[in-house]
Design an enzyme around this catalytic site. Structure first.
Site, PDB file in Angstrom:
ATOM      1  N   CYS A   4      -5.727 -12.773  12.116  1.00 58.56           N
ATOM      2  CA  CYS A   4      -4.794 -13.271  11.106  1.00 58.56           C
ATOM      3  C   CYS A   4      -4.026 -14.480  11.625  1.00 58.56           C
ATOM      4  O   CYS A   4      -3.772 -15.450  10.868  1.00 58.56           O
ATOM      5  CB  CYS A   4      -3.831 -12.158  10.696  1.00 58.56           C
ATOM      6  SG  CYS A   4      -4.638 -10.782   9.865  1.00 58.56           S
ATOM      7  N   CYS A  50      -2.827  -8.764   7.239  1.00 58.89           N
ATOM      8  CA  CYS A  50      -1.811  -9.717   6.799  1.00 58.89           C
ATOM      9  C   CYS A  50      -1.587  -9.682   5.300  1.00 58.89           C
ATOM     10  O   CYS A  50      -0.700 -10.378   4.792  1.00 58.89           O
ATOM     11  CB  CYS A  50      -2.196 -11.135   7.230  1.00 58.89           C
ATOM     12  SG  CYS A  50      -3.744 -11.713   6.508  1.00 58.89           S
ATOM     13  N   CYS A  71      26.658  11.483 -13.205  1.00 57.30           N
ATOM     14  CA  CYS A  71      27.252  10.821 -12.029  1.00 57.30           C
ATOM     15  C   CYS A  71      26.237  10.021 -11.239  1.00 57.30           C
ATOM     16  O   CYS A  71      26.594   9.394 -10.234  1.00 57.30           O
ATOM     17  CB  CYS A  71      27.912  11.858 -11.118  1.00 57.30           C
ATOM     18  SG  CYS A  71      26.755  13.084 -10.453  1.00 57.30           S
ATOM     19  N   HIS A 102     -11.661 -16.473   6.828  1.00 55.41           N
ATOM     20  CA  HIS A 102     -10.975 -15.413   7.570  1.00 55.41           C
ATOM     21  C   HIS A 102     -11.961 -14.529   8.347  1.00 55.41           C
ATOM     22  O   HIS A 102     -11.574 -13.833   9.295  1.00 55.41           O
ATOM     23  CB  HIS A 102     -10.167 -14.545   6.601  1.00 55.41           C
ATOM     24  CG  HIS A 102      -9.060 -13.775   7.261  1.00 55.41           C
ATOM     25  ND1 HIS A 102      -9.111 -13.347   8.568  1.00 55.41           N
ATOM     26  CD2 HIS A 102      -7.834 -13.347   6.792  1.00 55.41           C
ATOM     27  CE1 HIS A 102      -8.018 -12.692   8.891  1.00 55.41           C
ATOM     28  NE2 HIS A 102      -7.200 -12.684   7.813  1.00 55.41           N
ATOM     29  N   CYS A 129      13.323  -2.786  -3.855  1.00 54.72           N
ATOM     30  CA  CYS A 129      11.871  -2.801  -4.010  1.00 54.72           C
ATOM     31  C   CYS A 129      11.519  -2.306  -5.409  1.00 54.72           C
ATOM     32  O   CYS A 129      12.016  -1.272  -5.860  1.00 54.72           O
ATOM     33  CB  CYS A 129      11.213  -1.919  -2.946  1.00 54.72           C
ATOM     34  SG  CYS A 129       9.418  -1.831  -3.063  1.00 54.72           S
ATOM     35  N   CYS A 143      21.473 -13.727  -1.537  1.00 51.29           N
ATOM     36  CA  CYS A 143      21.854 -12.314  -1.463  1.00 51.29           C
ATOM     37  C   CYS A 143      20.859 -11.555  -0.608  1.00 51.29           C
ATOM     38  O   CYS A 143      19.647 -11.616  -0.856  1.00 51.29           O
ATOM     39  CB  CYS A 143      21.922 -11.732  -2.869  1.00 51.29           C
ATOM     40  SG  CYS A 143      22.440 -10.003  -2.890  1.00 51.29           S
TER      41      CYS A 143
END
Length: 1062
Positions: free
Chosen positions: A839, A826, A745, A834, A888, A883
């Protein structure tokens, strides 16, 4: 009299009020002192306690000093009773105020040692008799404070009067001297036997008067006197008033035959029916002088002269102390009344009038007390009498210095002899003394000597028994060895005799018993004819097994040390035990006797020895290394098979064993023995057992018993053990950990974190014994990664998708797997520019200085502001696209890419009626705003002063949208460019992604889209978020719209999980 009573009540009421008030001890003491000084007798002064009876019963002694000592003891007891009452009337009562324990030493020595002490406690409320004391009844919650205060006040007053009487400062001692005659008797004053009244000690008139005739409250033990009227109309009287018993007689009424004082005469004859009585005045006169009596005799009130040794009068049986109340010499003696009971003159027990002998000492009724000392004592007895005195109640011999009997606590009647008083001269005739004076040996009382010897022998025996316990000798052995070794003498050590001589004595008993076994018939008949067992004779003759020392020792103790008797007793015991073993199935007499000899005569030990050969095959079978033979179900002996099943599998009953056997012998049901046994243990229903034994696996469609099926706790599905193991092995090796659900199920929904933790904790127990060790270790590794994802210090590498824990505080992070660097905040690949910039500053620098970033335009912006998983914080450089349902790839968490709310099938919102996979989106989510036209979104931004881009970046490809998005291609999801046609004025993006760009600005600045809702959109949003739509009566559309808008903005906030990147 009336004035004194009124004064007493007034003083009593004031003292009781002071007793209730805290800090008024001085007022209470003053009131008690005032009560004690009122000139009233105890019978009229005390309302609750029987003061007069307590004083009479607790005053003992033949002179004033002894009486004072007894009154001091009574005063001490009253002091303790006063404390009991004070505790009950106090506002802070003790914890255990409800009970009075008898085992309290203070209570036993004071209150319980006097007469009437417990009666006062009953007046306090201690009326419930317990085995160990007195207590309040269970239904009584609080004591009666008013009554307790009144009783306590009387106890305090009586104690103060006794203290004043002891100190000889009482203002009115005559009231106590009337009821305690020994108070008027000095230490060296003998009792007057010929006087008509008590000898006066002062000139007080009330001490020279006798007791009244008809006193209703006369104390027990005092005899009343008959009033005799003279023939003359005026008579001399020494009586008190017949009513008040306080004041002397002033008149005598011939009509009612009473002698009254002036006040009582006025009150008694005030009614009209008694006013005409004829009363004669009586003149007071002094009593006659006391006539001294002989030292050897005393005269009773009935004028009978008795000897000093007699306690009761021979004629009227009145006690000797009642002689003080005898009539005067001028009066006629009173005739004795009918005797209903008599008191023994030897032991003072009161017997019935019909009995001739005393019930205790059996002495005749008219017998006098036996003399305490012989008429002509010997020198030894004279010395003994000087150091002892005999109690007249219990006849116990006490020391000469003690005033009370040590046995019955009765006060000594005769005074303590003075050591300086010379002894009377001996009546022995003088004779010429010898030249050599013979040495006199003192004789000892035979009874005392016998008691002393018994006590000494008992103490020695106890000492020997204790020494024997230390050396391992029983008390029986000590006592028997004393009888044997010393003929009852306690000299010598019996323990040494037991160690040295007893083994020889036991061997002698064994030899005597062996000789008895081979003796002729008359000897055996003496052993067994008493029981009528002739068969025992033959068995005893044929037996050749000798006795053991243990058997001989037991018989020796039973026989009291007699060797021959012990041998006979040992043979009797041996034969009785042989018969007992024969009743248990062991008929071999020789084997039974040998077993008894080895076990020391114990039947239990002999039974163990006899059963050991019978259990030898079983022991060999138990300890052998050979495997257990399987149970033959088809064996012809059905009972043998059932017994084997019952012993091996521990089935609950014989019927279950037969059920197992019938199921196994069924040819149409190929069951295994273990499966059938387990099913039969659960139930005795045959149909239920068949259903349990025939379960079908939904995956492989094979039939298995219930014991071979496995199921998860999240659902009711059952699969066979093979399919269960194969499914989870594949899921652990090739799939994500969130795919480890039921193979039938696909439950449960493990997007819920609470369900996820409880599900995996239960699944871990099931997979521990199911999976291979390497697969189970991989499962634990994935569980660990799943737990690490929730750690706030966990980071995903932006280059290789490797996760790890980072504890540093620098922005530059180097991956432990691929050794590439990225920003910890980030998550962008690390660049040299950097360093030293935040950031936001680095992002602004790239927009202004990086040509590649400028060429990408808004497509690069959408990529940098891509999708971040809210569960594992993994970032995807993807646009949200059409959509909104995103899954994930790292943690399989399903969520909305616009508001980060989870997608689920089981909704936690109570008012939700949606079934299937869904999520609850806020009104500023891309899920709703993607349907708005770009112009409407631009108008919302312009209204809030937010700038947006419409021009295409130079160098970008025109006509085709280059935003990367996730697409479904068959069973897999891939990341590729959008490829849709762009529109002018939309910054080189397709309309879908340009709307996404505008919505990201709206979300970044937290702009509420509700002000641009039309009327229908507002109603739809209110219904969606459960806002009340009730419209007022006669309310127009515009006010109704404004009210709903205000309520929506106040009650329904924006989404709390919506990404707010600017």
């Amino acid at each position: 009299m009336a004035m004194l009573s009124a004064q007493l009540e007034e003083v009593r009421s004031q003292a009781e009020k002071s007793l209730f008030m805290p800090g008024s001890a001085q007022e209470v003491r003053t009131g008690v002192y005032a009560m004690a000084n009122i000139p009233l007798p105890p019978s009229a002064k005390y309302r609750y306690i029987a003061a007069e009876a307590m004083v009479i019963e607790n005053s003992g002694g033949s002179n004033k000093n002894e009486t004072i000592a007894s009154l001091q003891k009574l005063s001490t007891a009253l002091n303790i009773l006063e404390k009991y009452g004070s505790n009950l009337t106090s506002s802070n009562r003790p914890k255990y105020w409800r009970t009075v324990k008898h085992n309290n030493p203070v209570f036993r020595a004071t209150v319980d040692a006097i007469h009437g002490g417990r009666a006062v406690l009953c007046l306090y409320g201690y009326t419930n008799q317990q085995p160990d004391g007195l207590s309040f009844p269970d239904e009584v919650i609080e004591p009666d404070i008013a009554k307790v205060a009144s009783v306590t006040l009387e106890v305090m007053s009586l104690r103060m009067e006794l203290d004043m009487l002891v100190k000889d400062v009482h203002p009115h001692p005559e009231f106590f001297e009337r009821i305690i005659h020994s108070l008027t008797r000095k230490d060296d004053e003998e009792v007057s036997t010929d006087s008509a009244a008590v000898s006066p000690v002062s000139d007080r008139p009330w001490q020279r008067m006798s007791l009244p005739m008809n006193s209703l409250s006369q104390p027990k033990g005092l005899l009343s006197l008959s009033s005799l009227t003279s023939a003359k109309q005026t008579a001399l009287s020494t009586d008190y008033c017949g009513i008040c018993r306080i004041f002397p007689v002033a008149s005598h009424c011939n009509t009612c035959a009473q002698s009254l004082c002036s006040e009582c005469d006025r009150l008694y004859h005030s009614p009209s029916g008694r006013a005409m009585h004829i009363r004669v005045p009586v003149a007071p006169s002094r009593p006659s002088k006391t006539v001294s009596a002989s030292l050897a005799t005393w005269q009773c009130s009935c004028t009978t002269v008795n000897t000093m040794q007699q306690v009761l009068c021979d004629t009227c049986e009145r006690p000797r102390l009642a002689a003080a109340a005898a009539p005067t010499m001028h009066e006629e003696p009173q005739q004795p009344s009918t005797i209903t009971e008599w008191q023994c003159k030897s032991c003072t027990v009161v017997n019935t009038g019909s009995s001739v002998l005393c019930e205790v000492c059996e002495r005749p009724r008219l017998a006098t007390r036996p003399p305490v000392t012989p008429s002509r004592p010997t020198p030894s007895t004279a010395v003994l009498l000087d150091s002892q005195w005999i109690c007249q109640v219990c006849t116990y011999a006490n020391h000469a210095s003690s005033l009370r009997c040590e046995m019955c606590d009765f006060l000594r009647s005769d005074p303590v002899p003075s050591p300086s008083k010379p002894l009377p001269p001996s009546p022995v005739i003088d004779f010429t003394p010898l030249s050599i004076r013979p040495k006199l040996t003192p004789t000892e009382d035979p009874d005392l000597k016998r008691q002393r010897l018994m006590r000494e022998e008992g103490l020695k025996l106890i000492q020997l028994i204790r020494e024997g316990e230390i050396k391992g000798v029983s008390p029986e052995e000590v006592y028997t060895s004393l009888r044997v070794s010393g003929s009852g003498s306690l000299s010598g050590s019996p323990c040494d005799w037991v160690k040295t001589e007893l083994p020889l004595r036991l061997d002698e008993i064994c030899a005597i018993a062996a000789s008895f076994q081979h003796s002729p018939k008359p000897l055996h008949s003496t052993l067994f004819n008493c029981t009528g067992e002739e068969s025992g004779l033959e068995g005893l003759k044929s037996g050749t097994v000798p006795l053991s020392r243990a058997e001989a020792k037991q018989a020796w103790l039973t026989a009291g040390g007699d060797s021959e008797k012990a041998a006979r007793q040992a043979l009797r015991d041996r034969w009785a035990k042989v018969k007992e073993l024969a009743s248990l199935g062991f008929t071999d007499t020789a084997a039974c006797e040998e077993a008894l000899r080895q076990s020391g005569g114990e039947v239990r030990g002999a039974l163990v020895l006899l059963q050991r050969p019978l259990l030898e095959p079983f022991h060999k079978h138990m300890w052998s290394d050979e495997p257990e033979q399987p149970i033959d179900i088809n064996h012809p002996d059905k009972q043998r098979v059932c017994r084997r099943l019952l012993a091996t599998y521990d089935l609950p009953s014989w019927g279950r064993c037969e059920l197992v056997l019938s199921l196994l012998r069924d040819p149409a049901a190929p069951y295994t023995l273990e499966d059938v046994v387990q099913a039969v243990r659960e139930s005795h229903d045959r149909d239920f057992i068949r259903r349990v034994l025939t379960k079908e696996c939904p995956i492989c469609l094979s039939v298995f018993p219930h014991s071979k099926m496995q199921s998860l706790t999240s659902c009711q599905c059952s699969v066979c053990s093979g399919c269960f193991k194969q499914h989870f092995t594949i899921a652990v090796r090739d799939k994500h950990i969130r795919d480890m659900v039921c193979p039938v199920c696909w439950e449960p929904d493990i997007n819920d974190p609470e369900h996820l933790n409880s599900y995996f904790s239960t699944l871990d127990i099931q997979l521990r014994d199911c999976l291979e060790p390497d697969v189970y270790e991989l499962f634990h590794k994935k569980l660990t990664e799943q737990a690490l994802i929730k750690d706030p210090k966990f980071l995903w590498c932006s280059h290789c998708s490797y996760g790890f824990i980072y504890d540093g505080d620098q922005l530059k992070v180097t991956c432990l797997q691929c050794r590439n660097s990225f920003c910890a905040q980030c998550k962008k690949p690390w660049e040299a520019q950097h360093a030293g910039l935040s950031c936001e500053q680095f992002q602004l620098w790239k927009r202004e200085n990086d040509p590649e970033y400028q060429r990408q335009g808004l497509a690069g912006y959408l990529r940098d502001n891509g999708i971040t998983c809210p569960n594992c914080r993994f970032q995807y450089a993807l646009a949200r696209g059409g959509c909104m349902h995103f899954s994930c790839s790292q943690c399989r968490y399903q969520f909305c890419s616009g508001c980060n709310n989870p997608f689920h099938t089981t909704c936690a919102v109570a008012q939700c009626s949606v079934t299937g996979l869904h999520a609850h989106h806020p009104r500023d989510c891309l899920f709703y705003l993607r349907d708005w036209e770009p112009s409407r979104l631009q108008a919302l931004l312009q209204k809030n002063g937010v700038a947006y881009n419409t021009d295409t970046a130079p160098g970008t490809q025109t006509g085709v949208c280059g935003v990367i998005e996730q697409k479904d291609e068959g069973a897999h999801q891939t990341d590729s460019a959008c490829g849709a046609q762009t529109q002018p004025g939309q910054a080189g993006l397709c309309e879908k992604h340009y709307r996404e760009y505008l919505v990201s600005l709206i979300n970044g600045y937290s702009i509420d889209p509700a002000p641009l809702f039309n009327f229908n959109e507002l109603l739809l949003a209110c219904r969606r978020y459960q806002v009340e739509l009730a419209r007022g009566e006669g309310e127009d559309d515009r006010p109704y719209y404004n009210r709903l808008m205000k309520k929506l903005l106040e009650d329904v906030p924006l989404g709390d999980k919506v990404p707010r990147k600017k």
